[in-house]
Design a protein around this motif. Structure first.
Motif, mmCIF file in Angstrom:
data_model
loop_
_atom_site.group_PDB
_atom_site.id
_atom_site.type_symbol
_atom_site.label_atom_id
_atom_site.label_comp_id
_atom_site.label_asym_id
_atom_site.label_seq_id
_atom_site.Cartn_x
_atom_site.Cartn_y
_atom_site.Cartn_z
ATOM 1 N N PRO A 96 40.181 38.458 32.396
ATOM 2 C CA PRO A 96 39.328 37.561 31.575
ATOM 3 C C PRO A 96 38.350 36.527 32.871
ATOM 4 C CG PRO A 96 41.574 37.894 30.107
ATOM 5 C CD PRO A 96 41.256 38.257 31.744
ATOM 6 N N ARG A 97 37.355 36.276 32.376
ATOM 7 C CA ARG A 97 36.868 34.946 34.156
ATOM 8 C C ARG A 97 37.202 34.199 33.681
ATOM 9 N NH1 ARG A 97 29.863 36.252 32.433
ATOM 10 N NH2 ARG A 97 30.452 38.523 32.935
ATOM 11 N N SER A 98 38.003 33.020 32.576
ATOM 12 C CA SER A 98 38.206 32.084 31.820
ATOM 13 C C SER A 98 39.544 32.182 32.994
ATOM 14 C CB SER A 98 38.521 32.078 30.817
ATOM 15 O OG SER A 98 40.000 33.071 30.144
ATOM 16 N N LEU A 99 40.183 33.520 33.803
ATOM 17 C CA LEU A 99 41.575 33.173 34.588
ATOM 18 C C LEU A 99 41.508 32.620 35.625
ATOM 19 C CD1 LEU A 99 43.811 36.306 33.781
ATOM 20 C CD2 LEU A 99 44.446 33.796 32.931
ATOM 21 N N ASP A 100 42.073 31.824 35.997
ATOM 22 C CA ASP A 100 41.522 31.240 36.973
ATOM 23 C C ASP A 100 43.047 30.633 38.168
ATOM 24 O OD1 ASP A 100 41.124 29.891 39.739
ATOM 25 O OD2 ASP A 100 40.517 27.694 38.352
ATOM 26 N N PHE A 101 43.167 32.154 38.919
ATOM 27 C CA PHE A 101 44.157 32.114 40.126
ATOM 28 C C PHE A 101 44.006 31.559 41.010
ATOM 29 C CE2 PHE A 101 43.855 36.539 38.131
ATOM 30 C CZ PHE A 101 44.620 36.091 37.410
ATOM 31 N N ASN A 102 43.198 29.895 41.353
ATOM 32 C CA ASN A 102 43.189 28.846 42.159
ATOM 33 C C ASN A 102 42.784 29.739 43.082
ATOM 34 O OD1 ASN A 102 42.910 26.152 42.774
ATOM 35 N ND2 ASN A 102 45.677 25.886 42.762
ATOM 36 N N ASP A 103 42.165 30.521 43.833
ATOM 37 C CA ASP A 103 42.190 31.384 45.025
ATOM 38 C C ASP A 103 43.497 31.800 45.687
ATOM 39 O OD1 ASP A 103 39.466 29.869 45.156
ATOM 40 O OD2 ASP A 103 39.944 28.114 46.313
ATOM 41 N N ARG A 104 44.183 31.715 44.844
ATOM 42 C CA ARG A 104 45.876 32.826 45.418
ATOM 43 C C ARG A 104 45.481 33.942 45.327
ATOM 44 N NH1 ARG A 104 51.044 29.176 43.381
ATOM 45 N NH2 ARG A 104 51.633 30.576 44.288
ATOM 46 N N PRO A 105 46.677 35.202 45.614
ATOM 47 C CA PRO A 105 46.812 36.543 45.434
ATOM 48 C C PRO A 105 47.219 36.606 43.752
ATOM 49 C CG PRO A 105 47.385 36.149 47.016
ATOM 50 C CD PRO A 105 47.338 34.942 46.524
ATOM 51 N N PRO A 106 46.046 37.194 42.642
ATOM 52 C CA PRO A 106 46.614 37.402 41.492
ATOM 53 C C PRO A 106 48.177 38.270 41.261
ATOM 54 C CG PRO A 106 44.734 38.110 41.649
ATOM 55 C CD PRO A 106 45.030 38.244 42.931
ATOM 56 N N ARG A 107 48.333 39.265 42.328
ATOM 57 C CA ARG A 107 50.094 39.570 41.848
ATOM 58 C C ARG A 107 50.473 39.232 41.531
ATOM 59 N NH1 ARG A 107 52.168 44.532 43.091
ATOM 60 N NH2 ARG A 107 54.167 44.524 43.611
ATOM 61 N N GLY A 108 51.684 38.870 41.015
ATOM 62 C CA GLY A 108 52.991 38.082 40.603
ATOM 63 C C GLY A 108 52.588 37.313 39.936
#
Length: 267
Positions: free
Chosen positions: A216-228
Motif C-alpha cells: 500500500p502507498r500509505s505504508l512508510d518505512f521511513n527509508d528503512r528496509p521493509p524486511r522485518g
C-alpha cells in the motif's frame, strides 16, 4: 580403486593410431585439400584475394592449401599431430571418467539427501529464501568432484535445510480468507513489472501462513528496509490453488506499521 587412479589408468591407455602405418617418417604425403575440395578457391563471400595457382588467377583463394588445391606434409608431421590429438582426447576422457566416478561415489553416500533437496527445490516458490539456499547446495553437489566442496559440511547444511522445511511444514496453518484485517511480518519486497508500468509487491508471514500482494502507498518505512517490519492492514485474501497455507491479498486499506525491526548499534 580410487577415482584418481581409475581416471589415471584410462588416460594412460593411449588411443593413438598411426595414420600411415608402414610408411617412413620422411615420406611426403600429397592429398586433395578437404576445405576447398581441390578447387583451391574459397567459396564463401570474402574480400581477400590472392594469386591462386589451382585456377591460375587472382581470386578468393583457399587459405588452408594456399590456393593450390592440395595439402602436402611429411608422414612424421602427421604422426606428431595424431599423437597430440590422441593425448588431448585421452586427457579429456580421463577427466570425464574422474567426474563420473566422483559423482557416482557422491550419490552412493548422499543420493537420498540430494534427491530430497531436488524435490523441495522444484516445489518451493521462486521467492522463497529456502529455495535459493537449496539451489546453492545443489550446485555445490554438482561441483563436488573438484574437491572444493567439503562433503561433511555439505551434508550438515543439506540436512539443516531439510529439517527447517519439515518444521515449517508442520507449523503451516490455512491462510485466512475473505475481507479481513491481518497482522503479519514483511519477509521481502520486489518490484514487479506489468502493462501499467509495475508495482512494489511484498511477502507477508502470519501464524503459519503467507500472503503476497501490492505494498500500500500509505505504508512508510521511513527509508528503512521493509524486511522485518510488522504491519497490519485490511485486505481481501484468496487462498492459492496449490497450497492452503499461501494466499494473495488485494485492495489493501488501513495499512499501518505495528512494530519496526531492531537494529543493532554499531561498535
Amino acid at each position: 580403486m580410487t577415482t584418481q587412479a581409475t581416471a589415471g589408468r584410462l588416460e594412460s591407455v593411449s588411443s593413438y593410431i598411426d595414420p600411415y602405418p608402414g610408411r617412413k617418417g620422411r615420406e611426403r604425403i600429397v592429398e586433395t585439400c578437404g576445405r576447398c575440395g581441390g578447387t583451391g578457391v574459397y567459396n564463401a563471400p570474402s574480400r581477400v584475394t590472392f594469386y591462386t595457382s589451382a585456377v591460375n588467377d587472382i581470386t578468393t583463394g583457399c587459405f588452408s592449401c594456399a590456393g593450390t588445391g592440395v595439402r602436402s606434409f611429411l608422414v612424421s608431421s602427421a604422426r606428431q599431430t595424431a599423437r597430440r590429438r590422441a593425448k588431448e582426447a585421452d586427457r579429456s576422457r580421463g577427466i570425464a571418467a574422474q567426474i563420473a566416478y566422483a559423482r557416482e561415489a557422491f550419490m552412493a553416500r548422499h543420493g537420498a539427501v540430494y534427491e530430497s533437496l531436488a524435490e523441495q527445490h522444484a516445489q518451493l516458490r521462486h521467492n522463497d529464501p529456502l529455495r535459493s539456499r537449496i539451489g546453492l547446495l545443489l550446485e555445490s553437489a554438482e561441483e563436488s568432484h573438484t574437491g572444493k566442496t567439503d562433503i561433511n559440511d555439505w551434508r550438515a547444511a543439506a540436512e539443516a535445510v531439510l529439517e527447517e522445511i519439515a518444521i515449517r511444514e508442520e507449523a503451516k496453518r490455512p491462510v485466512p480468507t475473505g475481507r479481513i484485517e491481518i497482522e503479519a511480518e514483511v519477509l521481502s519486497t520486489k518490484w514487479v513489472e506489468n502493462d501499467h508500468g509495475g508495482s512494489l509487491k511484498m511477502l507477508l508471514a502470519g501464524a503459519g501462513w503467507k500472503v503476497w500482494g501490492t505494498v500500500p502507498r500509505s505504508l512508510d518505512f521511513n527509508d528503512r528496509p521493509p524486511r522485518g517490519h510488522r504491519i497490519a492492514l485490511t485486505a481481501t485474501i484468496e487462498v492459492s490453488a496449490d497450497d492452503e497455507a499461501f494466499g494473495f491479498f488485494s485492495r489493501p486499506t488501513k495499512a499501518r506499521i505495528v512494530a519496526v525491526p531492531h537494529i543493532a548499534e554499531e561498535d
